[in-house]
Design an enzyme around this catalytic site. Structure first.
Site, PDB file in Angstrom:
ATOM      1  N   ASP A 102       2.638   5.273 -38.650  1.00 16.62           N
ATOM      2  CA  ASP A 102       2.891   4.258 -39.223  1.00 16.62           C
ATOM      3  C   ASP A 102       2.389   3.656 -40.448  1.00 16.62           C
ATOM      4  OD1 ASP A 102       3.947   2.975 -36.420  1.00 16.62           O
ATOM      5  OD2 ASP A 102       2.620   2.816 -35.980  1.00 16.62           O
ATOM      6  N   ASP A 163      10.904   3.534 -33.470  1.00 12.02           N
ATOM      7  CA  ASP A 163      10.019   2.878 -34.147  1.00 12.02           C
ATOM      8  C   ASP A 163      10.711   3.223 -35.860  1.00 12.02           C
ATOM      9  OD1 ASP A 163       9.101   2.449 -31.272  1.00 12.02           O
ATOM     10  OD2 ASP A 163       7.983   0.518 -32.210  1.00 12.02           O
TER      11      ASP A 163
HETATM   12  N1  GLY Z   1       6.045  -0.283 -33.318  1.00 13.97           N
HETATM   13  C1  GLY Z   1       5.170  -0.524 -32.113  1.00 13.97           C
HETATM   14  C2  GLY Z   1       6.060  -2.479 -31.989  1.00 13.97           C
HETATM   15  O1  GLY Z   1       6.779  -2.519 -31.655  1.00 13.97           O
HETATM   16  O2  GLY Z   1       5.160  -2.984 -30.833  1.00 13.97           O
END
Ligand code: GLY
Length: 386
Positions: A102, A163
């Site tokens: 992330d 994601d």
């Molecule tokens: N990237 C984590 C979520 O969308 O919850």
């Protein structure tokens, strides 16, 4: 055949009025979050403050400040950004909190705009350090970036998640800034593998997928936040629509544009009457919670896609109509305009239904992407990801 939904266009006046509403809401948060971060989701519609910069969501607030600075030119947003940028610099300068993919979300919305818009030297160093940490998570044999945890953790080894497509712009931009091709090559390989294994034949997506890191062979898909392993988690599908459109922007590989369209077609076919999806696309009616944050991400994805689709694309009108329908619905029925006690901008988001976290609350990324969609409607694009 999908029906084209008619919707009143979200016009300039509505966008400006919504951005005013967002500005007032964020202004009210400025004193409280000077040296802390809004938690990922609200509790009773109020964002608890996180003192430490450890979560994946701490940059969405900076992203909102950047958007407001660009929109208004008001220096108070730069002042508010200062301690946040310093914290993001510390996060990569004093490692301990970088074992995650992330880093893309985190640095594209904090140091990234400082580099792109203000040529800030320290922010550039930190942005590139973040890109290095992200690149270190690339597993060449499997061709993917591992999402979570230590690279040797057996529970997370070789696991990619949908994601991550939003983390790739950090790498693409790092290549552009440095002239070094390895960032881009890793991002491109990951996007191709995501396209091959996270996207299913029926145009739905797995939330996560395990690769064998020794042989490079695919293993199996698993959900983390969706209803089931075989269902289609709404936010994952929205990340896919937006993320593949962004990978097209950075690579010009047309297959990404096609994938983004396929995921979008599926998404639009699963919308309830008011255009705001349920938290998992296996639901199209009933009492399950909606996820307004997925709707906001989807709108940004459609806006990015529309920048690249030819004017003659057969579905263009349908996509534009869907965008306006969803944005109008969010503006009319999902904002906190009539809920003054709420800290967030959008009601009715879901963080993780299976974990019972942040259900029917404000999501800090839902707020950010709602603002980004408004910003894109007004200015045509958003520099942070491209
Ligand atoms: N990237 C984590 C979520 O969308 O919850």
């Amino acid at each position: 055949m999908m029906m084209e939904q008619r919707a009143a266009p979200v016009d300039r006046d509505l966008v400006l009025a919504q951005l005013d509403f967002c500005r007032e809401k964020v202004d009210a948060l400025l004193p409280r979050f000077r040296n802390s971060f809004p938690a990922p989701s609200s509790e009773g519609l109020a964002y608890p403050a996180q003192e430490e910069n450890f979560d994946w969501t701490t940059s969405f607030y900076s992203g909102m400040l950047w958007l407001l600075w660009e929109h208004t030119g008001d220096k108070k947003y730069l002042d508010a950004l200062e301690p946040h940028l310093a914290s993001f610099c510390r996060r990569v300068e004093e490692p301990g909190n970088v074992d995650t993919h992330d880093l893309g979300f985190l640095y594209s919305l904090s140091c990234g705009p400082a580099v792109l818009l203000r040529e800030d030297g320290r922010a550039r160093d930190c942005f590139l350090k973040a890109a290095d940490y992200l690149l270190a998570r690339y597993i060449p044999k499997a061709g993917i970036i591992q999402a979570w945890g230590d690279l040797n953790d057996p529970a997370n080894r070789g696991r990619m998640i949908i994601d991550c497509l939003l983390n790739l712009p950090l790498l693409y931009q790092a290549s552009r800034l440095t002239g070094r091709g390895e960032y881009r090559a890793a991002a491109y390989s990951h996007a191709r593998q995501a396209q091959k294994y996270l996207v299913r034949q029926d145009d739905t997506t797995f939330h996560t997928f395990y690769m064998d890191v020794d042989t490079g062979e695919p293993r199996f898909g698993r959900t983390a936040q969706g209803y089931s392993d075989s269902s289609c988690w709404a936010r994952g599908q929205a990340w896919g629509v937006y993320g593949f459109a962004l990978s097209f922007h950075h690579t010009r590989d047309r297959s990404f544009l096609d994938t983004s369209c396929r995921l979008l077609d599926y998404f639009l076919a699963r919308l309830p009457e008011d255009g705001v999806c349920y938290w998992d696309l296996c639901f199209t009616q009933g009492d399950e919670p909606r996820d307004s944050s997925s709707a906001a991400i989807l709108c940004c994805g459609i806006l990015e896609l529309l920048r690249h689709l030819p004017l003659t694309h057969p579905r263009r009108g349908e996509y534009e109509a869907a965008l306006h329908r969803i944005m109008a619905s969010l503006a009319r029925d999902y904002t906190t305009r009539d809920t003054p006690r709420a800290d967030g901008l959008l009601l009715h988001g879901v963080y993780s239904k299976p974990d019972g976290i942040g259900v029917d609350e404000c999501m800090i990324w839902g707020d950010y992407y709602y603002m980004e969609a408004l910003f894109r409607l007004l200015y045509g694009t958003c520099a942070y990801w491209i």
